[in-house]
Each structure stands twice: as structure tokens, then as C-alpha cells.
Motif scaffolding. Sequence first.
Motif, short mmCIF file in Angstrom:
data_model
loop_
_atom_site.label_atom_id
_atom_site.label_comp_id
_atom_site.label_asym_id
_atom_site.label_seq_id
_atom_site.Cartn_x
_atom_site.Cartn_y
_atom_site.Cartn_z
N GLN A 37 -88.50 -79.66 -4.43
CA GLN A 37 -87.18 -79.07 -4.12
C GLN A 37 -87.24 -77.56 -4.08
OE1 GLN A 37 -83.56 -80.30 -4.94
NE2 GLN A 37 -83.97 -82.47 -5.10
N ASN B 133 -86.69 -81.98 3.15
CA ASN B 133 -86.43 -80.71 3.83
C ASN B 133 -85.65 -80.97 5.12
OD1 ASN B 133 -88.25 -81.34 5.88
ND2 ASN B 133 -89.96 -80.30 4.86
N LYS C 274 -85.63 -72.81 9.91
CA LYS C 274 -85.35 -73.37 8.57
C LYS C 274 -85.92 -74.79 8.40
CE LYS C 274 -82.55 -69.99 7.26
NZ LYS C 274 -82.88 -69.08 6.16
N GLN D 144 -87.31 -75.84 5.07
CA GLN D 144 -86.58 -75.50 3.86
C GLN D 144 -85.79 -76.70 3.34
OE1 GLN D 144 -84.68 -71.66 3.85
NE2 GLN D 144 -86.77 -70.90 3.85
N TYR D 145 -85.45 -76.61 2.08
CA TYR D 145 -84.67 -77.70 1.47
C TYR D 145 -83.19 -77.34 1.48
CZ TYR D 145 -88.83 -80.19 0.22
OH TYR D 145 -89.97 -80.92 0.30
N ASP E 153 -80.95 -77.11 -0.64
CA ASP E 153 -80.49 -76.16 -1.67
C ASP E 153 -80.74 -74.71 -1.30
OD1 ASP E 153 -79.58 -78.15 -3.20
OD2 ASP E 153 -81.11 -78.02 -4.77
N GLN E 154 -81.68 -74.51 -0.37
CA GLN E 154 -82.01 -73.12 0.00
C GLN E 154 -81.14 -72.61 1.15
OE1 GLN E 154 -86.05 -74.53 0.59
NE2 GLN E 154 -86.79 -72.95 -0.80
N LEU E 155 -80.23 -73.45 1.65
CA LEU E 155 -79.41 -73.07 2.80
C LEU E 155 -77.99 -72.71 2.37
CD1 LEU E 155 -80.36 -75.97 5.26
CD2 LEU E 155 -81.46 -73.73 5.03
N SER E 156 -77.32 -71.92 3.23
CA SER E 156 -75.90 -71.64 3.00
C SER E 156 -75.09 -72.83 3.48
CB SER E 156 -75.50 -70.38 3.78
OG SER E 156 -75.45 -70.69 5.16
N GLN F 169 -75.09 -73.25 7.23
CA GLN F 169 -76.37 -73.76 7.71
C GLN F 169 -76.50 -75.25 7.42
OE1 GLN F 169 -78.80 -70.99 5.54
NE2 GLN F 169 -79.10 -69.64 7.32
N LYS F 170 -76.06 -75.63 6.22
CA LYS F 170 -76.13 -77.06 5.86
C LYS F 170 -75.35 -77.90 6.86
CE LYS F 170 -76.48 -76.52 0.89
NZ LYS F 170 -75.79 -76.65 -0.38
#
Lengths: 501, 247
Positions: free
Chosen positions: A501, B99, B135, B138-139, B141-144, B147-148
Motif C-alpha cells: 500500500q 494500484n 499515476k 500508484q495506490y 491512498d496516494q491520490l487526491s 484523481q480517485k
Amino acid sequence: MKCFKHWLMLIIIAFPILCAPVSAFAADKSSSSSSATDASQVAENASLQRIKQKGTLVVGTSADYPPYEFTTKENGKTKYVGFEVSLMRQFAKDIGVKLVIKNMDFDSLLVALETGKIDCIAGAMNITNERKKSVDFSNVYYTGDSYFLINKSDKDKLVNAKSFNGKTVGAQNGTLQSTMISKDMPQANGKGLAKLSSLVIGLQSHKYDGVLVDAATAKAYASNNSNLYAFDSKLPATAGGIALAFPKGDTSLVNAANQTIKKVNDENLINKKWLPESAQYMKSYKKQNTVLSYWRYFAKGLEYTLIITIVSVFFGFILGTLFALMRLSKNKLLHSIAVCYIEFLRGTPMMVQIMFVYFGIGAIIQSLPALLAGIIAVSLNSGAYVAEIIRSGIQSIPLGQTEAARSLGMDKNKAFRYVIMPQALKNIWPALGNELITLLKDSSLVSVIGVTELMFQTQLVQSATYKGVLPLFITMMIYFILTFTLSRILLYFEGRMKHVQ
Amino acid sequence: MSNNKMIEVQNLQKKFKNNTVLKDITEHVDKGQVICVIGPSGAGKSTFLRCLNCLEQPTSGKVFFEGNDLTKITDKQLNQLREKMGMVFQGFNLFPNMNVIENIKLAPMKVKNIPEKEAEETGMKLLEKVGLAEKAKQYPDQLSGGQKQRVAIARALAMNPEVMLFDEPTSALDPEMVDEVLTVMHDLADSGMTMVVVTHEMGFAHEVADQIWFMADGYIQETGKPDEFFAHPTSDRAKEFLKKILK
């Protein structure tokens, strides 16, 4: 609807409870039907015939009772020796079959005989009126007085049965001696344990002031341990001597045994040949009898502990997943079955479950081996705990995850397998690890039905070396190394899942 | 015209225990149409939308998708039809353990059995479309938030749906992120996608919708073209609603 649900639960809970007496009744019926055919010569011959056809005579014993029966090692393998073992060898030879010895706790012997796990008991068993009600005895081949085994330092204080007033006296559970303490020594504080070796450890650590055992055994311990001392209890013998025990109604086998016993008594084989032989065994391994020389015992125990653990974890996990899904199911029947299973298995002691599977289910399926019975019991028990862990894991995943998966066209199974379970697994990983470690440790309970796992082997080493604490310590360290390694491995995977994660 | 109907609901009713959320709804969505469902909170807008792909099982009434009554068919058939109905949620509902690209390619691979390579290529194209190609690894949790939600739209599009259902897609976003999501939705509407959007974004509804459905009290109170609806609402409930939000 609610009412219906409660009734359903009650019925399902009651089911195994109702089943138990039925199976007990079935066992009763078979034994009474065999005694009903006592008169018929044909049926009697059948019991001896059955042994002969089978080609093996399965004898149950509690092999921690030198010089009657105990273990020694030959080329690293356990060998059962003692004069009763010699007698049984002779008996098997006389009827032309192979001897198979099953080693278990003394107080499990009668149950094992009743449930057909063993064909007869050779366990330094005294004839008493109570026992006569449930088994048939052969003729007597040995009469032993009961002796007190005490610490040598107490030799001056403890001189007869009366001097134990207010003191603690131990005896092996289910033995004549344990009855004698409660009957003939009312002023003494009687305590019982399943293993004689544990009693002797208790004596040496002054948990007991004395242990009441059979004369031959007491003498054997005293001569092998310079700190112990044995003397005649002079208590009135209430028993008719030591004999073999057979299932009721099985007189053809008893008669065959009596022939062997008559020959043995006539030639005085026990006193002349077998007792000196036993003494020799005890002496010969006393010299090289260090705990470490029994490493093969520990290795074998470790092997079985690992087998039980790995197989049970596997099936426990499958069962757990299944029952977790059933419990979460909208189907009321499946849900109720799962709730009952989980509540019942969590609400009864694992030790009882192990014995119930072995003796209870084993009464229906005669050939159920102890190892398999143990694995079944441990898997079933673990399944209940794993089910609850998995349920909590599944419920910890927000509903939106399922909805997202379903909206993408996944069916229930795919949504569970690819979306819910991977996330649930990560959440419940520490709890699952905990359960795994608990299971590894709890596998030691399987020793009660005679599976040669680590704890059982430890007890063998204890009684073979007359040393109590060191084998326990070694076993404790083995368990710790196992669980510690396991928890490190689990932590490694937990870390990896986080890293993702 | 009737051949053009993509979704049709007849006398739809939905009860939660004693609470009747949808009272009696009969409407249809044509192919290529963009419908914006608006109305006060508690009107039953989200429940209505979730009934369209049977995430909520209607209490009574019928829901047709391409002529199939979703309330009558088997689970298997329903799953197959759901593949064609993409859905975007208020709370994104991305899979947090995967991801971005894994999120997108999971369903094509597992449901449509598309080979991983192909699924990844399609996924990357969709990510480019929503402006998030960089992205991919990326996971969530790492996005705004914005973005999500764009990833969630790409994920739904990866199944190549024929209609997209949006359940308040911008309500959980910080104000400065609303536009990036609406832009993606605007592009999607321009490309001819059939869309049903539950929203509070009146500007978007006005600009993009072919039709406004105004819901209140478990009914669709009125429908109409955005210009007409916003200028001359006919029902009292709609007048009241517009007065409140346009203050």
C-alpha cells in the motif's frame, strides 16, 4: 419467524447431544447382544477367530509402570518391555498372531476396551468388583502389594500408612491404589494424576509426601533413583490380584489367555525369567540414560506436532472460510448451522473434543487411527475460531467494495475472491497468526489419545529417564523456537502486505 | 422511438422496512441521452439510480435494460447485463489494495477474460483519457479525491459499458477538485455515452443534460429540457427547490 429461528437453533444444538446417547446405546446393544450369545459356542469361538483372522492382538497398556511395562530404546526406536509385555508376547505367540501395543493413559484403557480400540488390557490391572461389571478378567498371574514411594529424606518421618495423616499422597488415576487412598487412608489428602512419571516428579519436588503404587513399580523406581525410598504400605489388599482384562462376553479369548497364564504360572516364568529381564533393561539403560540420548524421541514428536499443525491449519482454514460464509449467508438454515457449529466448538474444551472424536466417533468407525482423530478434532476446533476471524475480516470491508465489484459485472464469488478476501486477509492477518500459534501449542492436547507428538514423546522420555524437568524444558524450548520462528515469518508477510500500500 | 429506449422503469417502488423511498416511478432513458437527476436530499435520487442496475432490488415494478426485465432474470444474466452498466459512486470505492492500473484491469480480466496485456493497454488508454496515465502504479491512498474519482470513471469505462450511472460523483470532493471530474464527464457526454447522473451541480446539469428529472418525496415531479426547467419550473416542489439553491 424469530420463533422459528430459535427453535431451529435449539434443534441443531440438541442434535449432537441427542446423538451421543444413541451411539452409546448402540455400543451397549452390541455388547449386550454379544453377552446374550455367550451360551452359543459358535459366537465365542468367533471372538478368538476374529483375532486370528485379523492376525494381530491389540493390547492396551500404560507403559510408564516398570517393571510391568515401560519403554526402552533399541537402535533409537521405542521398545516396549516389562514382564506383562513378555506375557503378552507369549500369549500372542500361543494363539499365533502378531502383538500390537497401544500406549495410553491408564484411565483411558477401559474406555478404549469398551469402544473396541483394543482387544485386551495388560496394564497391571487389579481385579476389583467394580471393574468386573464392565470387563471379563483372565486368571491372576501376579499379586502385588501396594508400596509407598517417598523421598529418602522423609524415611524417618513416614513409616506407615498412619504417618501420612494430613499429608498429601498421590496415586495414578483409576488405579486400585487411588481407591485405596480414599478408602483406607481417610486422614490423608489424596491426589491423582494420569501419569505415574508426573507423580514421581511431584514427589521429588515435594508436591506429594508419598505416592502409593504397586510394589514392583515402587521398588523399580527406588532402585533407579537414589533419592527415593519404597516401603510396604501394609494396607489391606482389597483386590484379587493382577489379570488381563477383556471385553465382556469374549470368553474364548479369555480361555486362550488362561491357558497361556497357566503355563506361565506353572513354570514361574514371571519371577524366574521376566522380572530379572526387566530389571536388566532398567539397569542397562540407566548407564547411558541421559535425556539428550533420547533426541530421536523429540525429533519424532516434533515431526508429528508439525504434521498435526500443518494439516489442521489447512483444513481449519477451509472450514473456517466455509462457516464464515455460511454465517454471513442470508439463508437462515445455513446461518443457523454455522452459528451452532461455531458456538458449540468454541464452547467446549478442545481436550474433550479430541477424546470425543477418538472414542465417540471411533466407536462407530473402529479403524479410526488416533492421529487422524486428533487432526479431525483440532481442525474442527480451529475451524470455529478461524470462521469468526474471517467473518470479522469480511465485515470490516466496506459495503461499497462489494457494490463496486458487482457494478463491474462480477458475480458474488468473484467479488469475494478478488476484492473482499484479499483485503479481509490483510486485516485479519495478525489474528490468524495468533490462531496459528495457538493451534501449534494446542496440538499438544492430542497426546491424551496417544498420538506420538511432542508432548506425548516428552512423557515417554520422562518415564524412561526418570527425569521430570529436563525433558519438559527441552520440549518447552522446541515449542518456543517453533512459535517464535512462525511469528517472525507471519510478521514478514504482514510487512509485505503493508508495503504494497 | 421505443426501439431507442435503453432503460425503462415502470411503476417502480422501493420500501426499506416501513419507509417507502420510491413511491411510483415510470420513466425511460433513450440511447445517447444524458439525464441529470436533481432534487432535495432524501428525495430518493440515489436509491432510484441504484435500482437501475439492481444494486437495490425494487420492491415492486419493473426495470428494463435493453428490453430485459432486470427484476425477472437470473443472477447470472443480471451480472452479464451489469457489465454494460458502468457505475460511479460518491465514495469512489476504489480497491485500496490494488494500484490504479490493477483497479482498472481487474474486472476486464476476471469477468471478460481479456488477456492481461490487452486489459493493461486499454486501461492505459483510459487513464490517458482521464489525464492520469502517470499515476498508473500508484495506490488509491496516494491520490487526491478528484484523481480517485477519475480513476473510478476509467475503471467503469474499462468494461466498455453502454450506459454510465453516476451517483453524486462530486459530492465527496473538495470544491477545487470538482471541475476536473466534471470535465471528464462532460467529455464523456460529448462522445455520445448514455448517462444518468444524480448530481447537485446545477451548472453541469444545465450545460450537459438532455433532460432534467426533478425528484422529490419519492416521485419524479417533473421532467424537461434544462433551459425550460431552470427557467420555468412547473411543480411547486421544483420552484421551492430552485429558489433555495439559487439564492
